[in-house]
Enzyme design. Sequence first.
Site, PDB file in Angstrom:
ATOM      1  N   ASN A  37       0.816  -1.217   0.000  1.00 55.57           N
ATOM      2  CA  ASN A  37       0.000   0.000   0.000  1.00 55.57           C
ATOM      3  C   ASN A  37       0.855   1.277   0.000  1.00 55.57           C
ATOM      4  OD1 ASN A  37      -2.280   1.536   0.073  1.00 55.57           O
ATOM      5  ND2 ASN A  37      -2.961   0.888   2.115  1.00 55.57           N
ATOM      6  N   HIS A 122     -15.307  -5.253   9.906  1.00 52.45           N
ATOM      7  CA  HIS A 122     -14.959  -3.921  10.413  1.00 52.45           C
ATOM      8  C   HIS A 122     -16.219  -3.089  10.654  1.00 52.45           C
ATOM      9  CE1 HIS A 122     -10.528  -3.460   8.993  1.00 52.45           C
ATOM     10  NE2 HIS A 122     -10.787  -4.714   9.297  1.00 52.45           N
ATOM     11  N   ARG A 147     -14.499  -5.986  14.554  1.00 46.27           N
ATOM     12  CA  ARG A 147     -13.562  -4.973  15.018  1.00 46.27           C
ATOM     13  C   ARG A 147     -14.295  -3.639  15.070  1.00 46.27           C
ATOM     14  NH1 ARG A 147      -8.508  -2.321  11.656  1.00 46.27           N
ATOM     15  NH2 ARG A 147     -10.184  -0.923  11.006  1.00 46.27           N
ATOM     16  N   TYR A 159      -8.537   7.174  12.335  1.00 49.07           N
ATOM     17  CA  TYR A 159      -8.219   5.945  11.622  1.00 49.07           C
ATOM     18  C   TYR A 159      -9.376   4.951  11.689  1.00 49.07           C
ATOM     19  CZ  TYR A 159      -6.851   1.148  11.377  1.00 49.07           C
ATOM     20  OH  TYR A 159      -6.842  -0.178  11.100  1.00 49.07           O
ATOM     21  N   ASP A 210      -8.374  -2.070  17.013  1.00 52.48           N
ATOM     22  CA  ASP A 210      -7.048  -1.830  16.435  1.00 52.48           C
ATOM     23  C   ASP A 210      -6.532  -0.481  16.919  1.00 52.48           C
ATOM     24  OD1 ASP A 210      -4.788  -1.698  14.886  1.00 52.48           O
ATOM     25  OD2 ASP A 210      -5.790  -2.201  12.999  1.00 52.48           O
ATOM     26  N   HIS A 212      -3.556   0.628  16.161  1.00 58.25           N
ATOM     27  CA  HIS A 212      -2.776   1.145  15.032  1.00 58.25           C
ATOM     28  C   HIS A 212      -1.497   1.854  15.457  1.00 58.25           C
ATOM     29  CE1 HIS A 212      -3.115   1.853  10.586  1.00 58.25           C
ATOM     30  NE2 HIS A 212      -3.731   0.704  10.761  1.00 58.25           N
ATOM     31  N   GLU A 236      -5.201  -4.781  19.064  1.00 56.18           N
ATOM     32  CA  GLU A 236      -4.252  -4.947  17.949  1.00 56.18           C
ATOM     33  C   GLU A 236      -3.249  -3.805  17.879  1.00 56.18           C
ATOM     34  OE1 GLU A 236      -6.298  -5.665  14.305  1.00 56.18           O
ATOM     35  OE2 GLU A 236      -4.685  -4.865  13.060  1.00 56.18           O
ATOM     36  N   GLU A 262       0.945  -6.977  11.368  1.00 60.79           N
ATOM     37  CA  GLU A 262       0.547  -6.829   9.960  1.00 60.79           C
ATOM     38  C   GLU A 262       1.641  -6.151   9.128  1.00 60.79           C
ATOM     39  OE1 GLU A 262      -3.098  -4.575  10.755  1.00 60.79           O
ATOM     40  OE2 GLU A 262      -2.243  -2.887   9.679  1.00 60.79           O
ATOM     41  N   ARG A 283      -0.177 -11.269  13.477  1.00 58.99           N
ATOM     42  CA  ARG A 283      -0.992 -10.699  12.399  1.00 58.99           C
ATOM     43  C   ARG A 283      -0.362 -10.815  11.013  1.00 58.99           C
ATOM     44  NH1 ARG A 283      -5.160  -9.161  11.410  1.00 58.99           N
ATOM     45  NH2 ARG A 283      -4.885  -6.968  10.917  1.00 58.99           N
ATOM     46  N   HIS A 311      -3.645 -10.660   8.655  1.00 61.00           N
ATOM     47  CA  HIS A 311      -4.058  -9.372   8.095  1.00 61.00           C
ATOM     48  C   HIS A 311      -4.913  -9.646   6.853  1.00 61.00           C
ATOM     49  CE1 HIS A 311      -2.440  -5.363   6.209  1.00 61.00           C
ATOM     50  NE2 HIS A 311      -3.555  -5.147   6.874  1.00 61.00           N
ATOM     51  N   ASP A 315      -6.209  -3.618   1.044  1.00 63.47           N
ATOM     52  CA  ASP A 315      -4.989  -3.308   0.283  1.00 63.47           C
ATOM     53  C   ASP A 315      -4.171  -4.574  -0.013  1.00 63.47           C
ATOM     54  OD1 ASP A 315      -4.774  -2.308   3.272  1.00 63.47           O
ATOM     55  OD2 ASP A 315      -2.787  -3.072   2.756  1.00 63.47           O
ATOM     56  N   GLU A 338      -8.845 -11.640   9.423  1.00 59.92           N
ATOM     57  CA  GLU A 338      -9.491 -10.348   9.140  1.00 59.92           C
ATOM     58  C   GLU A 338     -10.166 -10.419   7.774  1.00 59.92           C
ATOM     59  OE1 GLU A 338      -6.743  -7.055   8.665  1.00 59.92           O
ATOM     60  OE2 GLU A 338      -8.290  -5.574   9.103  1.00 59.92           O
ATOM     61  N   TRP A 401       0.774   6.542  12.112  1.00 66.21           N
ATOM     62  CA  TRP A 401      -0.579   6.485  11.574  1.00 66.21           C
ATOM     63  C   TRP A 401      -1.193   5.143  11.827  1.00 66.21           C
ATOM     64  CZ3 TRP A 401      -3.208   3.682   7.808  1.00 66.21           C
ATOM     65  CH2 TRP A 401      -4.556   4.091   7.658  1.00 66.21           C
TER      66      TRP A 401
HETATM   67  O1  EZ4 Z   1      -4.430   0.203   7.948  1.00 68.29           O
HETATM   68  O2  EZ4 Z   1      -3.766  -2.473   5.718  1.00 68.29           O
HETATM   69  O3  EZ4 Z   1      -6.005  -4.228  10.558  1.00 68.29           O
HETATM   70  N1  EZ4 Z   1      -6.011  -3.637   9.553  1.00 68.29           N
HETATM   71  C1  EZ4 Z   1      -5.345  -2.504   9.311  1.00 68.29           C
HETATM   72  C2  EZ4 Z   1      -5.375  -1.994   7.896  1.00 68.29           C
HETATM   73  C3  EZ4 Z   1      -4.177  -1.116   7.580  1.00 68.29           C
HETATM   74  C4  EZ4 Z   1      -3.887  -1.149   6.134  1.00 68.29           C
HETATM   75  C5  EZ4 Z   1      -2.611  -0.385   5.813  1.00 68.29           C
HETATM   76  O4  EZ4 Z   1      -2.249  -0.560   4.471  1.00 68.29           O
HETATM   77  O5  EZ4 Z   1      -4.759  -1.957  10.213  1.00 68.29           O
HETATM   78  O6  EZ4 Z   1      -6.586  -1.379   7.584  1.00 68.29           O
HETATM   79 CO    CO Z   2      -4.396  -3.339  11.834  1.00 66.77          CO
END
Ligand code: EZ4
Ligand code: CO
Length: 401
Positions: A37, A122, A147, A159, A210, A212, A236, A262, A283, A311, A315, A338, A401
């Site tokens: 990605n 999600h 999630r 996010y 998540d 992140h 996560e 991931e 992951r 994961h 993407d 996922e 991010w």
């Molecule tokens: O943000 O795969 O758990 N899933 C995630 C994803 C990530 C993307 C980043 O390319 O965290 O949605």
């Molecule tokens: Co994630």
Amino acid sequence: MKIVDAKVFVCCPGRNFVTLKIVTDEGIYGLGDGTLNGRELAVASYLSDHIVPCLIGRDPFQTEDIWQYLYRGAYWRKGPVTMTAIAAVDVALWDIKAKALSTPLYNLLGGKSRTGVMVYGHANGKTIAETIDEVGRHVECRYLAVRAQCGIPGLGGTYGVAAGREPYEPAQKGLPSEQAWSSEKYLQFIPTLFAELRKSHGDDVHLLHDVHHRLTPIQAARLGKALEPFHLFWMEDPVAAELQEGFRIIRQHTTTPVAVGEIFDTVWDARTLIAEQLIDYLRMSLRGGGLTPLKKIAAFAEMHHVHTGCHGATDLSPITMGAALHFDIAVPNFGIQEYMPHANVTLDVFPHGYRFADGYLYPADTPGHGVDFNETLAAKFPYERAYLPVSRKLDGTLWNW
Ligand code: EZ4
Ligand code: CO
């Protein structure tokens, strides 16, 4: 059997994908996913400029030797671009092997260890009410695990939450956008979200969240502790994991299960995390070098009571999803998969045999991994520059991010 040709395709049916097609002298071909990605063209070049010429004439059944040739043989090891490119080759070769033996891929991995692959969907909302509704929508669609992500009061975009009404997509056309972040506001808010979700949906549905990579270890420890009454399936990516030892701090304080990986590329990224039992779910999916290393990492994890949790964001192309399902259904220490369904236009370009029913995904039972690629249709969707956003703290400091 010999490899006679390999082609790299970059297309954008809804989002960008890199696809590798390896062709043999017996007419059998295999497909692999090389999507990274926001850095797609680097993998496409790594494949077509540096890997494809080395593949011609090789025996596609030698998945282990070709993997070692591309990993050790390049001298330069690891890194996301390298490992995504190797993954594309490896998955395409396993696809060829299973097609040549006329059997679904899972039969080369030990056969089915379960009847279906439990997935999580999600649920994203701008507010708690919206997130409650979104979880409810998934429960109605028979998901067993969801999630939940939610906009944070006082922050703009968060996010996991789409801007408009369209499904969330973790990349945006053009240059990276910037989003504001406050760990303090987030930590204050998230326990309330899960308290409300449990009030509305009860205790049966598995809830996941998540983080992140947004927290420090002690902050993640505090969040895990605060979420214990709501018994999450997992928390996560609570912190960025370059410092694996940092997870000891989380572990000392909370029984909330931890999932990470991931963005990992090799077992070395998870070695301490697994060996010290600092995580519960790994992951990594096929993107980190393909099936050949994922089998090894999963076996190492099995010895340490760590389960898999591949994961499966959009993407990763349907090829990664389709192939991952064969791994999921076979591996003894499977945890959960996922599942972010791809846009219809993506699925038109990647005809596939996997299907969702009652909270489970089922891999295709046809030979290979069961995902194809429509080259003619793909050609109608040329690459479009797109990036993930970046995140800044309220004082402007660039953050994870
Ligand atoms: O943000 O795969 O758990 N899933 C995630 C994803 C990530 C993307 C980043 O390319 O965290 O949605
Ligand atoms: Co994630």
